[in-house]
Design a protein around this motif. Structure first.
Motif, PDB file in Angstrom:
ATOM      1  N   ILE A  40      -9.625  14.025  51.574  1.00 24.46           N
ATOM      2  CA  ILE A  40      -9.649  14.611  52.727  1.00 24.46           C
ATOM      3  C   ILE A  40     -10.115  16.086  52.818  1.00 24.46           C
ATOM      4  O   ILE A  40      -9.319  16.994  52.107  1.00 24.46           O
ATOM      5  CB  ILE A  40      -8.480  14.669  53.643  1.00 24.46           C
ATOM      6  CG1 ILE A  40      -7.801  13.149  53.424  1.00 24.46           C
ATOM      7  CG2 ILE A  40      -8.186  15.206  54.871  1.00 24.46           C
ATOM      8  CD1 ILE A  40      -6.234  13.142  53.634  1.00 24.46           C
ATOM      9  N   GLN A  41     -11.159  16.368  53.634  1.00 28.27           N
ATOM     10  CA  GLN A  41     -11.615  17.668  53.448  1.00 28.27           C
ATOM     11  C   GLN A  41     -11.373  18.497  54.922  1.00 28.27           C
ATOM     12  O   GLN A  41     -11.762  17.892  55.915  1.00 28.27           O
ATOM     13  CB  GLN A  41     -13.130  17.866  53.065  1.00 28.27           C
ATOM     14  CG  GLN A  41     -13.636  19.285  53.106  1.00 28.27           C
ATOM     15  CD  GLN A  41     -15.241  19.239  52.652  1.00 28.27           C
ATOM     16  OE1 GLN A  41     -15.655  18.353  52.199  1.00 28.27           O
ATOM     17  NE2 GLN A  41     -15.661  20.389  53.214  1.00 28.27           N
ATOM     18  N   ILE A  42     -10.583  19.504  54.864  1.00 27.01           N
ATOM     19  CA  ILE A  42     -10.358  20.312  55.991  1.00 27.01           C
ATOM     20  C   ILE A  42     -11.125  21.792  55.754  1.00 27.01           C
ATOM     21  O   ILE A  42     -10.300  22.418  54.971  1.00 27.01           O
ATOM     22  CB  ILE A  42      -8.954  20.327  56.319  1.00 27.01           C
ATOM     23  CG1 ILE A  42      -8.591  19.140  56.734  1.00 27.01           C
ATOM     24  CG2 ILE A  42      -8.719  21.253  57.837  1.00 27.01           C
ATOM     25  CD1 ILE A  42      -6.917  18.594  56.773  1.00 27.01           C
TER      26      ILE A  42
ATOM     27  N   GLU B 254     -17.793  19.994  46.955  1.00 25.03           N
ATOM     28  CA  GLU B 254     -18.813  19.247  46.364  1.00 25.03           C
ATOM     29  C   GLU B 254     -18.616  17.816  45.726  1.00 25.03           C
ATOM     30  O   GLU B 254     -19.221  17.028  45.651  1.00 25.03           O
ATOM     31  CB  GLU B 254     -19.298  20.145  45.182  1.00 25.03           C
ATOM     32  CG  GLU B 254     -18.660  20.440  43.945  1.00 25.03           C
ATOM     33  CD  GLU B 254     -17.434  21.635  44.224  1.00 25.03           C
ATOM     34  OE1 GLU B 254     -16.702  22.142  43.458  1.00 25.03           O
ATOM     35  OE2 GLU B 254     -17.856  22.630  45.385  1.00 25.03           O
ATOM     36  N   GLU B 255     -17.304  17.658  45.203  1.00 27.06           N
ATOM     37  CA  GLU B 255     -16.702  16.364  44.893  1.00 27.06           C
ATOM     38  C   GLU B 255     -16.679  15.604  45.928  1.00 27.06           C
ATOM     39  O   GLU B 255     -16.947  14.418  45.876  1.00 27.06           O
ATOM     40  CB  GLU B 255     -15.286  16.495  44.007  1.00 27.06           C
ATOM     41  CG  GLU B 255     -15.457  16.904  42.780  1.00 27.06           C
ATOM     42  CD  GLU B 255     -15.353  18.612  42.492  1.00 27.06           C
ATOM     43  OE1 GLU B 255     -15.387  19.171  43.612  1.00 27.06           O
ATOM     44  OE2 GLU B 255     -15.237  19.181  41.610  1.00 27.06           O
ATOM     45  N   VAL B 256     -16.066  15.971  47.167  1.00 24.27           N
ATOM     46  CA  VAL B 256     -16.031  15.216  48.342  1.00 24.27           C
ATOM     47  C   VAL B 256     -17.474  14.685  48.894  1.00 24.27           C
ATOM     48  O   VAL B 256     -17.514  13.481  49.295  1.00 24.27           O
ATOM     49  CB  VAL B 256     -15.364  16.037  49.530  1.00 24.27           C
ATOM     50  CG1 VAL B 256     -15.440  15.101  50.724  1.00 24.27           C
ATOM     51  CG2 VAL B 256     -13.978  16.270  49.031  1.00 24.27           C
ATOM     52  N   ALA B 257     -18.421  15.728  48.662  1.00 27.41           N
ATOM     53  CA  ALA B 257     -19.783  15.373  48.907  1.00 27.41           C
ATOM     54  C   ALA B 257     -20.215  14.522  48.334  1.00 27.41           C
ATOM     55  O   ALA B 257     -21.108  13.498  48.764  1.00 27.41           O
ATOM     56  CB  ALA B 257     -20.742  16.708  49.239  1.00 27.41           C
ATOM     57  N   ALA B 258     -20.148  14.282  47.003  1.00 24.39           N
ATOM     58  CA  ALA B 258     -20.627  13.480  46.027  1.00 24.39           C
ATOM     59  C   ALA B 258     -19.963  12.175  46.203  1.00 24.39           C
ATOM     60  O   ALA B 258     -20.634  11.115  46.058  1.00 24.39           O
ATOM     61  CB  ALA B 258     -20.492  14.009  44.557  1.00 24.39           C
TER      62      ALA B 258
ATOM     63  N   PRO C 242     -10.614  16.002  37.585  1.00 23.70           N
ATOM     64  CA  PRO C 242     -11.307  17.360  37.411  1.00 23.70           C
ATOM     65  C   PRO C 242     -10.835  18.074  36.118  1.00 23.70           C
ATOM     66  O   PRO C 242      -9.589  17.960  35.901  1.00 23.70           O
ATOM     67  CB  PRO C 242     -10.839  18.010  38.710  1.00 23.70           C
ATOM     68  CG  PRO C 242      -9.534  17.293  39.099  1.00 23.70           C
ATOM     69  CD  PRO C 242      -9.704  15.793  38.737  1.00 23.70           C
ATOM     70  N   ARG C 243     -11.370  19.027  35.895  1.00 27.90           N
ATOM     71  CA  ARG C 243     -11.139  19.725  34.556  1.00 27.90           C
ATOM     72  C   ARG C 243     -10.687  18.753  33.309  1.00 27.90           C
ATOM     73  O   ARG C 243      -9.980  19.208  32.477  1.00 27.90           O
ATOM     74  CB  ARG C 243     -10.156  20.612  34.857  1.00 27.90           C
ATOM     75  CG  ARG C 243     -10.657  21.731  35.827  1.00 27.90           C
ATOM     76  CD  ARG C 243      -9.518  22.764  35.746  1.00 27.90           C
ATOM     77  NE  ARG C 243      -9.785  23.775  37.127  1.00 27.90           N
ATOM     78  CZ  ARG C 243      -9.516  24.931  37.132  1.00 27.90           C
ATOM     79  NH1 ARG C 243      -8.616  25.538  36.523  1.00 27.90           N
ATOM     80  NH2 ARG C 243      -9.956  25.670  38.302  1.00 27.90           N
TER      81      ARG C 243
END
Length: 106
Positions: free
Chosen positions: A46-48, A70-74, A27-28
């Motif tokens: 891990i998305q909470i 959005e990165e987790v979804a991708a 990222p970045r």
């Protein structure tokens, strides 16, 4: 048989999305490296709620503020989803409980 649809879940229960991600993350434009073992790929995202955490196979885990939902979804891929009874069971089931520390997959 219990119905596991979102409509029947407890609204006060946090839903955790865990997505294995074998590639490096940058990222970045800055590559993420595990501060414990130096790994540069093969993560568990891990998305909470809106927070995103990164877990290494050595079990080091941290909140990564530069990664968003959005990165987790991708990183998700189609296929069956698994519901785990605990975080520890999830870590074991996905191979992020320390057993495969210093091993790369994918």
């Amino acid at each position: 048989m219990a119905d596991s649809t979102a409509a029947n879940r407890d609204p006060h229960h946090n839903v955790v999305l865990a997505v294995p991600h074998s590639a490096p993350l940058a990222p970045r434009g800055i590559r993420i490296t595990c501060p414990s073992c130096g790994a540069e790929r093969d993560w568990l995202l891990i998305q909470i709620a809106p927070a995103v955490f990164v877990r290494c196979r050595c079990t080091w885990e941290w909140q990564e503020r530069d990664l968003g939902t959005e990165e987790v979804a991708a990183a998700r891929y189609p296929g069956p989803e698994t519901e785990w009874t605990s975080m520890e069971e999830m870590y074991r089931g996905l191979g992020f409980d320390g057993l495969f520390a210093y091993a790369y997959f994918g």
